[in-house]
Design a protein around this motif. Sequence first.
Motif, mmCIF file in Angstrom:
data_model
loop_
_atom_site.group_PDB
_atom_site.id
_atom_site.type_symbol
_atom_site.label_atom_id
_atom_site.label_comp_id
_atom_site.label_asym_id
_atom_site.label_seq_id
_atom_site.Cartn_x
_atom_site.Cartn_y
_atom_site.Cartn_z
ATOM 1 N N ILE A 51 38.603 38.874 30.035
ATOM 2 C CA ILE A 51 37.414 39.506 30.630
ATOM 3 C C ILE A 51 36.160 38.707 30.287
ATOM 4 N N GLN A 52 36.038 38.302 29.040
ATOM 5 C CA GLN A 52 34.878 37.499 28.630
ATOM 6 C C GLN A 52 34.851 36.169 29.370
ATOM 7 N N LEU A 53 36.024 35.600 29.595
ATOM 8 C CA LEU A 53 36.108 34.338 30.331
ATOM 9 C C LEU A 53 35.652 34.536 31.781
ATOM 10 N N LEU A 54 36.100 35.623 32.405
ATOM 11 C CA LEU A 54 35.721 35.898 33.788
ATOM 12 C C LEU A 54 34.219 36.137 33.914
ATOM 13 N N GLU A 55 33.631 36.760 32.894
ATOM 14 C CA GLU A 55 32.201 37.062 32.936
ATOM 15 C C GLU A 55 31.340 35.806 32.982
ATOM 16 N N MET A 56 31.912 34.680 32.560
ATOM 17 C CA MET A 56 31.164 33.419 32.566
ATOM 18 C C MET A 56 31.325 32.657 33.879
ATOM 19 N N GLU A 57 32.164 33.182 34.769
ATOM 20 C CA GLU A 57 32.440 32.487 36.027
ATOM 21 C C GLU A 57 31.904 33.300 37.202
ATOM 22 N N PRO A 58 30.910 32.794 37.921
ATOM 23 C CA PRO A 58 30.314 33.566 39.021
ATOM 24 C C PRO A 58 31.248 33.803 40.204
ATOM 25 N N ASP A 59 32.308 32.984 40.337
ATOM 26 C CA ASP A 59 33.209 33.131 41.477
ATOM 27 C C ASP A 59 34.466 33.929 41.153
ATOM 28 N N LEU A 60 34.536 34.490 39.932
ATOM 29 C CA LEU A 60 35.655 35.336 39.540
ATOM 30 C C LEU A 60 35.099 36.621 38.937
ATOM 31 N N VAL A 61 35.623 37.757 39.350
ATOM 32 C CA VAL A 61 35.098 39.031 38.867
ATOM 33 C C VAL A 61 36.249 39.969 38.513
ATOM 34 N N LEU A 62 36.088 40.724 37.439
ATOM 35 C CA LEU A 62 37.113 41.671 37.022
ATOM 36 C C LEU A 62 37.138 42.866 37.965
ATOM 37 N N ALA A 63 38.330 43.162 38.522
ATOM 38 C CA ALA A 63 38.492 44.349 39.361
ATOM 39 C C ALA A 63 38.909 45.542 38.510
ATOM 40 N N GLY A 64 39.730 45.271 37.474
ATOM 41 C CA GLY A 64 40.204 46.346 36.616
ATOM 42 C C GLY A 64 41.193 45.800 35.606
ATOM 43 N N GLU A 65 41.644 46.651 34.694
ATOM 44 C CA GLU A 65 42.619 46.248 33.682
ATOM 45 C C GLU A 65 43.566 47.397 33.394
ATOM 46 N N ALA A 66 44.795 47.056 33.043
ATOM 47 C CA ALA A 66 45.810 48.055 32.714
ATOM 48 C C ALA A 66 46.659 47.530 31.574
ATOM 49 N N SER A 67 47.134 48.444 30.730
ATOM 50 C CA SER A 67 47.923 48.057 29.563
ATOM 51 C C SER A 67 49.416 48.256 29.774
ATOM 52 N N ASN A 68 49.794 48.771 30.949
ATOM 53 C CA ASN A 68 51.220 48.982 31.210
ATOM 54 C C ASN A 68 51.495 48.859 32.703
ATOM 55 N N ALA A 69 52.772 48.781 33.044
ATOM 56 C CA ALA A 69 53.185 48.512 34.415
ATOM 57 C C ALA A 69 52.750 49.591 35.404
ATOM 58 N N LEU A 70 53.024 50.853 35.088
ATOM 59 C CA LEU A 70 52.754 51.923 36.045
ATOM 60 C C LEU A 70 51.272 52.070 36.341
ATOM 61 N N ASP A 71 50.441 51.992 35.294
ATOM 62 C CA ASP A 71 48.997 52.044 35.522
ATOM 63 C C ASP A 71 48.541 50.838 36.326
ATOM 64 N N GLY A 72 49.162 49.676 36.041
ATOM 65 C CA GLY A 72 48.799 48.461 36.753
ATOM 66 C C GLY A 72 49.118 48.549 38.232
ATOM 67 N N VAL A 73 50.288 49.064 38.569
ATOM 68 C CA VAL A 73 50.676 49.206 39.973
ATOM 69 C C VAL A 73 49.741 50.172 40.684
ATOM 70 N N GLN A 74 49.402 51.284 40.022
ATOM 71 C CA GLN A 74 48.496 52.261 40.619
ATOM 72 C C GLN A 74 47.132 51.644 40.898
ATOM 73 N N LEU A 75 46.609 50.874 39.929
ATOM 74 C CA LEU A 75 45.316 50.222 40.125
ATOM 75 C C LEU A 75 45.379 49.182 41.236
ATOM 76 N N ALA A 76 46.490 48.468 41.312
ATOM 77 C CA ALA A 76 46.637 47.450 42.354
ATOM 78 C C ALA A 76 46.572 48.082 43.743
ATOM 79 N N VAL A 77 47.221 49.232 43.889
ATOM 80 C CA VAL A 77 47.201 49.936 45.172
ATOM 81 C C VAL A 77 45.794 50.417 45.493
ATOM 82 N N GLU A 78 45.094 50.945 44.481
ATOM 83 C CA GLU A 78 43.756 51.498 44.690
ATOM 84 C C GLU A 78 42.710 50.416 44.941
#
Length: 230
Positions: A33-60
């Motif tokens: 996340i800190q690395l992305l914050e230094m790059e204007p052409d890359l932005v954090l959409a979200g983060e997940a610590s496990n598969a199911l939450d990750g899939v749900q966030l990807a869909v949303e």
Amino acid sequence: MMDNKKKSDLFDEKAPASVLLIDDHPLLRRGIIQLLEMEPDLVLAGEASNALDGVQLAVELDPDLILLDLNMPDINGIETLKLLRAEKISSRIVIFTVSDHEEDVVAAIKAGADGYLLKDMEPEDLVSQLRQAALGRMAISEKLTSLLAEALRNQRSKPAGPDISSLTAREMQILRQVAEGLSNKMVARRLDISEGTVKVHVKNLLKKLNLRSRVEVAVWAVQEGITQRQ
């Protein structure tokens, strides 16, 4: 109509690429996340610590790019990748791991990964690879390229290997574009044909060459020098 746009269709090279992190290590997520914050052409959409939450966030969120850990508890990265593909996620999905084992690399590519990056790579190299992935190109850690090419040669079922003589002129043209790592959308624009036509040709050439994914095609074509042929 462009209301329900897909990242693979309408990606603007001038717009920041959105990235979803799926990794069970909070310190690593924080570092990315800190690395992305230094790059204007890359932005954090979200983060997940496990598969199911990750899939749900990807869909949303429908991010441009998903950076997916391989070794997670309960549901590992390969199974998570399969879940994401089952949901028809349009995002580019790149495995991010410490494992450089041949079987892991091959399994990820065959499961539909758009890249495979190692966690020990330099931050600037990671950023560069993320940019390539967001633009629809293959993202593979440099030291894994020869390993993957050798693995594909060893595991290919046809002893003589793929036979390009069975390809049509148009399929050969598209093969060279895929070997450069271009997405279907970019191939369509470059050749001035529809994306649907590109998809049909890619499907046909995969079948004719007995290869399972675009990454396999790209690695094989580069290894065989296909891109230099006229």
